[in-house]
Write a protein that holds these residues in place. Structure first.
Motif, PDB file in Angstrom:
ATOM      1  N   ILE A  94      51.631  35.420  40.184  1.00 42.11           N
ATOM      2  CA  ILE A  94      51.847  34.106  39.566  1.00 42.11           C
ATOM      3  C   ILE A  94      50.584  33.737  38.783  1.00 42.11           C
ATOM      4  O   ILE A  94      49.523  33.511  39.372  1.00 42.11           O
ATOM      5  N   TYR A  95      50.714  33.742  37.441  1.00 39.47           N
ATOM      6  CA  TYR A  95      49.588  33.378  36.584  1.00 39.47           C
ATOM      7  C   TYR A  95      50.114  33.118  35.184  1.00 39.47           C
ATOM      8  O   TYR A  95      51.297  33.355  34.885  1.00 39.47           O
ATOM      9  N   ASN A  96      49.260  32.662  34.293  1.00 41.32           N
ATOM     10  CA  ASN A  96      49.649  32.372  32.918  1.00 41.32           C
ATOM     11  C   ASN A  96      49.632  33.669  32.110  1.00 41.32           C
ATOM     12  O   ASN A  96      48.588  34.127  31.653  1.00 41.32           O
ATOM     13  N   GLU A  97      50.818  34.255  31.942  1.00 48.62           N
ATOM     14  CA  GLU A  97      50.913  35.548  31.274  1.00 48.62           C
ATOM     15  C   GLU A  97      50.654  35.464  29.776  1.00 48.62           C
ATOM     16  O   GLU A  97      50.428  36.489  29.126  1.00 48.62           O
ATOM     17  N   GLU A  98      50.730  34.278  29.213  1.00 40.51           N
ATOM     18  CA  GLU A  98      50.452  34.128  27.783  1.00 40.51           C
ATOM     19  C   GLU A  98      48.968  34.180  27.476  1.00 40.51           C
ATOM     20  O   GLU A  98      48.564  34.539  26.369  1.00 40.51           O
ATOM     21  N   LEU A  99      48.144  33.833  28.475  1.00 33.53           N
ATOM     22  CA  LEU A  99      46.704  33.748  28.231  1.00 33.53           C
ATOM     23  C   LEU A  99      45.910  34.893  28.840  1.00 33.53           C
ATOM     24  O   LEU A  99      44.825  35.229  28.357  1.00 33.53           O
ATOM     25  N   TYR A 100      46.426  35.494  29.913  1.00 38.76           N
ATOM     26  CA  TYR A 100      45.622  36.451  30.659  1.00 38.76           C
ATOM     27  C   TYR A 100      46.353  37.772  30.887  1.00 38.76           C
ATOM     28  O   TYR A 100      47.586  37.848  30.853  1.00 38.76           O
ATOM     29  N   ASP A 134      49.221  34.503  44.296  1.00 40.81           N
ATOM     30  CA  ASP A 134      49.036  33.348  43.424  1.00 40.81           C
ATOM     31  C   ASP A 134      47.645  33.401  42.791  1.00 40.81           C
ATOM     32  O   ASP A 134      46.633  33.264  43.472  1.00 40.81           O
ATOM     33  N   THR A 136      46.850  31.473  40.154  1.00 37.06           N
ATOM     34  CA  THR A 136      46.679  30.241  39.395  1.00 37.06           C
ATOM     35  C   THR A 136      45.273  29.675  39.597  1.00 37.06           C
ATOM     36  O   THR A 136      44.792  29.552  40.730  1.00 37.06           O
ATOM     37  N   LYS A 139      39.687  32.402  36.962  1.00 40.63           N
ATOM     38  CA  LYS A 139      39.129  32.607  35.634  1.00 40.63           C
ATOM     39  C   LYS A 139      38.953  34.105  35.357  1.00 40.63           C
ATOM     40  O   LYS A 139      39.002  34.928  36.272  1.00 40.63           O
ATOM     41  N   LYS A 171      41.051  37.971  29.286  1.00 46.31           N
ATOM     42  CA  LYS A 171      41.748  37.150  28.308  1.00 46.31           C
ATOM     43  C   LYS A 171      42.644  38.053  27.461  1.00 46.31           C
ATOM     44  O   LYS A 171      42.245  39.141  27.078  1.00 46.31           O
ATOM     45  N   LYS A 172      43.852  37.607  27.193  1.00 47.48           N
ATOM     46  CA  LYS A 172      44.799  38.411  26.415  1.00 47.48           C
ATOM     47  C   LYS A 172      44.517  38.239  24.927  1.00 47.48           C
ATOM     48  O   LYS A 172      44.371  37.127  24.424  1.00 47.48           O
TER      49      LYS A 172
END
Length: 452
Positions: A94-100, A134, A136, A139, A171-172
């Motif tokens: 669970i994480y922000n796949e658009e950013l990382y 998780d 979330t 960094k 970072k992606k």
């Protein structure tokens, strides 16, 4: 020592007796006395028995023994523990796949469930959120994280393998890559068919991932699988959902996100074919005093299939047979081999019969020498009239050499490496009939003047 042991057993059984007397015997005795007071005069037997201390003692012991069995069985159930391993259970992060981008996280883990069999069975049938982690709020950088398993039955214990992993968060970033293709299982395509055109619905794709991963990507390819082509298809065929894969310079797959994940591909499938003659070429020299009278093949033509360019270029299918030191007639069974670019032959086996005869010779004079392979922009001519022709001895069967004229013999010099000026060149000779041998008897070397 024996007396001491007996005393221990006596104390144990005395304690058990006091326990049953206090917990079961006395309460049950009071219960039966109460029951005896409540029954009417028609139940004198029960009234009598309820006043009988021996009867009450027997009933109490039976009830106590039954209670003991029940308690003992429940204890056995509690002690009866089993373990079962659930292999390769997927892990959801669970994480922000658009950013990382997350690296180091296993795709699956093994789960060991411990508990009663029935509880394990129920747990396997019950819905679960599976194994999750998780991330979330974490960094970019390296982190040690714990995996969790959503177990619907609290009566079970579980263990994850691994239960804790070290991950790296990046970072992606994204970049654009050119798209090419590979054709998979091409050798499984119908040999009479040929893929002469591949058109992808896009020429570029977006590749996302960590900067380190993107730097490794050398190429992105669409994997066009021949097995997805409908059998017997000719013309334009459309394949949807063709997968894309990124590779490094060594052909190793790089795990990055490709947008889009699949593409549409159009294939041009043709079936070029042509009928060409079979030309049998004898190799070697037959025995002294013998010559080849005839070469007969049971099949004179064959239909070839392949790429359009290869089919158009092919004028004849050459087959070699070894006649070196052959002294009598012989039949050859030959397997035909497809030339480059040809995928199928209508015939793969032929029979060639070679017939021998007595050898005779014939002289052909005035065979004009032809320059061949002259570089562009240059011209060539014989340095003298004597250098323009040769005399050729033709050897073969009487029947064959009678048909030979000067028009059936070719003499030539190879000028592919020629330079301006006059130089000597070796004359080579050949003829239309391959059953004959050709030998230059004069002017084996001639002077040729090259200009340009």
């Amino acid at each position: 020592m024996k007396k001491k042991s007996n005393n221990i057993f006596i104390r144990i059984f005395s304690s058990i007796g006091r326990f049953f007397d206090k917990i079961l015997l006395t309460p049950l005795t009071k219960l039966f006395f109460k029951f005896g007071e409540w029954i009417n005069d028609g139940g004198k037997f029960l009234d009598k028995m309820s006043g009988n201390k021996s009867f009450l003692l027997i009933i109490s012991l039976i009830l106590a023994f039954s209670a003991f069995i029940v308690i003992d069985k429940e204890n056995d159930v509690t002690i009866d523990q089993y373990a079962e391993i659930l292999y390769q259970q997927p892990v959801t992060a669970i994480y922000n796949e658009e950013l990382y981008v997350v690296e180091g996280l296993p795709e699956a883990v093994d789960i060991t469930l411990v508990g009663q069999k029935r509880h394990i069975f129920l747990a396997k049938q019950s819905p679960s959120n599976g194994v999750t982690v998780d991330l979330t709020g974490l960094k970019p950088g390296q982190h040690k994280v714990k995996l969790k398993y959503s177990q619907p039955l609290k009566s079970l214990d579980y263990k994850l393998d691994p239960s804790e992993v070290t991950i790296t968060i990046y970072k992606k970033v994204s970049t654009t890559k050119s798209l090419t293709y590979d054709i998979l299982h091409q050798d499984e395509l119908d040999s009479k068919l040929y893929i002469d055109k591949v058109t992808l619905d896009r020429s570029e794709v977006i590749v996302k991932g960590s900067q380190e991963s993107l730097d490794k990507v050398a190429t992105v390819k669409a994997l066009v699988d021949v097995n997805d082509i409908p059998a017997g298809s000719v013309g334009e065929v459309t394949l949807k959902d063709v997968p894309l894969v990124a590779y490094d310079t060594n052909g190793k797959v790089i795990n990055v996100e490709i947008v889009p994940k699949t593409i549409t591909c159009k294939l041009g499938i043709t079936s070029p074919s042509k009928e060409v003659p079979i030309k049998v070429i004898p190799k070697g020299t037959v025995s002294l005093g013998k010559s080849i009278k005839s070469i007969e093949s049971n099949i004179s033509k064959v239909t070839v299939y392949g790429s359009e360019a290869a089919v158009d270029k092919l004028e004849q299918l050459e087959v070699e047979i070894d006649v070196d030191k052959l002294s009598k007639d012989k039949t050859f069974n030959i397997t035909l081999n497809a030339p480059n670019g040809i995928t199928e032959l209508s015939e793969t086996q032929i029979t060639v019969k070679v017939t021998l005869d007595s050898s005779e010779s014939k002289t052909i004079e005035g065979v004009r020498i032809i320059p061949e392979n002259l570089p562009a922009g240059m011209t060539a001519q014989a340095a003298s009239e004597a250098d323009s022709t040769v005399t050729v001895k033709v050897t073969g069967s009487s029947e064959s050499i009678q048909k030979v004229t000067v028009d059936n013999v070719k003499a030539y010099v190879d000028l592919s490496n020629a330079k301006p000026g006059t130089s000597e060149y070796t004359v080579k000779v050949t003829g239309d009939d391959l059953t004959l041998t050709y030998e230059i008897t004069s002017n084996k070397k001639v002077s040729i003047t090259v200009t340009g």
